[in-house]
Design an enzyme around this catalytic site. Structure first.
Site, mmCIF file in Angstrom:
data_model
loop_
_atom_site.group_PDB
_atom_site.id
_atom_site.type_symbol
_atom_site.label_atom_id
_atom_site.label_comp_id
_atom_site.label_asym_id
_atom_site.label_seq_id
_atom_site.Cartn_x
_atom_site.Cartn_y
_atom_site.Cartn_z
ATOM 1 N N ASP A 155 2.806 2.725 -0.168
ATOM 2 C CA ASP A 155 3.275 1.674 0.610
ATOM 3 C C ASP A 155 4.914 1.981 0.400
ATOM 4 O OD1 ASP A 155 4.258 -0.608 1.929
ATOM 5 O OD2 ASP A 155 3.873 -1.882 0.118
ATOM 6 N N ASP A 202 8.074 1.799 8.230
ATOM 7 C CA ASP A 202 7.168 1.234 7.208
ATOM 8 C C ASP A 202 5.997 1.548 7.301
ATOM 9 O OD1 ASP A 202 6.636 -0.595 5.109
ATOM 10 O OD2 ASP A 202 5.526 -2.087 6.399
#
Length: 491
Positions: free
Chosen positions: A173, A371
């Site tokens: 992440d 992201d």
């Protein structure tokens, strides 16, 4: 004098005409349309529910490396897997799978917006209080929970934790810094694919004291008997709480990395089915790239509806012929990777969007980040409306249908095997652009031929380029030279 005036007029006309021609040439150089393989996308949507997870239990080759003192800049590699390859879907049809993904994604976006709002509001570490939890041994509870708190949780790497290494799947992440793994004894642990990590069985596990710089770098921490306790919460009430320690992390086929700060979570609520924890790739000091002094890292996100694998690489150069853009940082929050973006094109023409729509203002608000955990790209409402309206004008030949969840622009392509649609492109300084393949913005939402335009508006000032738009592209983060590279077909 008249001749001189005539010459000036001639030169003026020449250069004006040349300038207009140059603009038109640049416009014409952009791809106007691209083809979507409708049949192929539908076929994958039908197959994804029947895929069997591959729980790899591979052996690891060990090459000891200590950090930070003896770190070398050689390349390190991890395999990168989609959620499909490690967690068998329980959904009865593809549409219910998509709706679950979109619900997780909405939670993810709210979480990122909340973190940004707190940073802008000047909420400091001293203002935050950890959740009071008794970290004592209790019966193991394994509720079947979704990945709602940290978003899609669609991409995982398999790493070894401890000495000897215990191999587990961890979510990767870019929107998080703190690395953590579920640990025994559990006050509350969710279901994961591998056994819960037992720190007492690892010879390299070392709790951090409260005065260490790693402990002081946490947003939320607590001191108990001079041992550092951590908490990470994700904006929707989900959190992980436990001991903060250093441990050895082993990458598949590469190296053992010593003294990596990692949370040993004894109380973990509302996180990921399948994964044992999270590998933080953000820009903060506690992220995995920061701790190993990586000069760069890159990943290529495979189609989430397949069981294909790719790689997460550290210290590898940006591939040749990549499209590069400035990597920007926000002083208010060092986790996120902001992109120097100048505009968006549809059908070979730039949209009339002010550049300020993609810029961070003086207060730290706004901007657009890349992201890995957000699925669908979010754009400020006026930017999204301009993009959608232009795309709709270019798809009047396609039969429209009602919207689905957060998608307001959908088409019935059940009678088509392929369709030609306007190309969507992201634009960067110096005339650079990235033209997206059609499958990265017109996606199936069921197996019957309903496809939707995979962008969405946001009321937040923060815009996000999500992983649907990144699929099939190697995204490189050159941390030394502050560049983001996009290499199509890089998986």
């Amino acid at each position: 004098m008249a001749e001189k005036g005539f010459l000036l007029c001639f030169l003026f006309a020449f250069f004006c005409t040349w300038g207009v021609s140059l603009v038109n040439a640049r416009r014409l150089s952009l791809p106007r349309t691209t083809v979507l393989d409708v049949s192929g996308s539908i076929r994958e949507s039908l197959n994804v529910l029947s895929l069997n997870p591959q729980y790899e239990q591979k052996g690891f080759q060990h090459q000891e490396r200590s950090f930070p003192s003896s770190y070398s800049s050689s390349s390190l590699t991890l395999s990168l897997h989609s959620r499909t390859s490690i967690h068998k879907s329980s959904h009865k049809d593809y549409k219910s799978l998509v709706l679950a993904r979109l619900e997780r994604d909405s939670d993810r976006v709210r979480s990122l917006a909340t973190r940004m709002d707190l940073a802008i509001a000047g909420i400091t570490k001293s203002d935050l209080k950890p959740v009071e939890k008794e970290l004592e041994a209790e019966a193991l509870e394994t509720p079947l929970v979704s990945g709602a708190s940290q978003g899609s949780g669609e991409y995982f790497s398999r790493v070894g934790i401890g000495s000897p290494p215990k191999h587990v799947y961890m979510v990767v992440d870019t929107g998080s810094d703190v690395n953590w793994v579920q640990c025994a004894p559990c006050a509350d642990c969710y279901q994961q694919a591998d056994p819960i990590f037992e720190p007492s069985f690892s010879s390299s596990y070392a709790p951090l004291t409260c005065e260490t710089h790693q402990c002081k770098s946490l947003d939320v921490s607590e001191c108990r008997n001079d041992s550092c306790l951590y908490e990470v919460s994700y904006g929707d009430g989900s959190y992980t709480v436990g001991d903060f320690a250093t441990e050895t992390i082993t990458l598949d086929g590469s190296a053992s990395l010593n003294n990596v700060a990692i949370g040993c979570g004894h109380d973990n609520e509302g996180l990921f089915v399948g994964a044992a924890g999270l590998l933080g790739l953000g820009g903060g000091s506690l992220s995995f790239p920061s701790q190993i002094n990586a000069s760069s890292f890159s990943y290529c996100l495979v189609n989430r509806d397949t069981d294909s694998a790719s790689t997460l690489e550290f210290n590898s150069p940006i591939p040749p012929h990549s499209v590069t853009a400035p990597l920007l940082r926000n002083n208010q929050l060092d986790t996120f990777y902001y992109l120097g973006m100048t505009g968006i094109g549809v059908g070979g023409q730039m949209l009339s969007i002010p550049r300020s729509s993609f810029e961070v203002d003086e207060s730290g608000n706004g901007g657009i980040i890349v992201d890995s955990g957000t699925a669908v790209t979010r754009l400020q409402s006026d930017v999204y409306n301009s993009l959608r309206d232009s795309f709709v004008r270019g798809t009047q030949h396609l039969p429209s249908t009602s919207g689905v969840a957060l998608f307001d622009t959908c088409y019935d392509l059940s009678s088509r095997s392929s369709v030609e649609v306007p190309t969507v492109s992201f634009h960067f300084p110096d005339g650079k652009y990235l033209a997206l393949p059609a499958k990265n913005y017109l996606i199936p939402v069921d197996s019957a031929g309903t496809f939707c335009f995979a962008f969405a508006p946001t009321t937040s000032a923060l815009s996000i380029i999500g992983n649907v738009q990144q699929q099939g592209t190697r995204v490189s983060y050159d941390l030394t030279n502050s560049l983001v590279g996009f290499s199509p077909n890089g998986c």
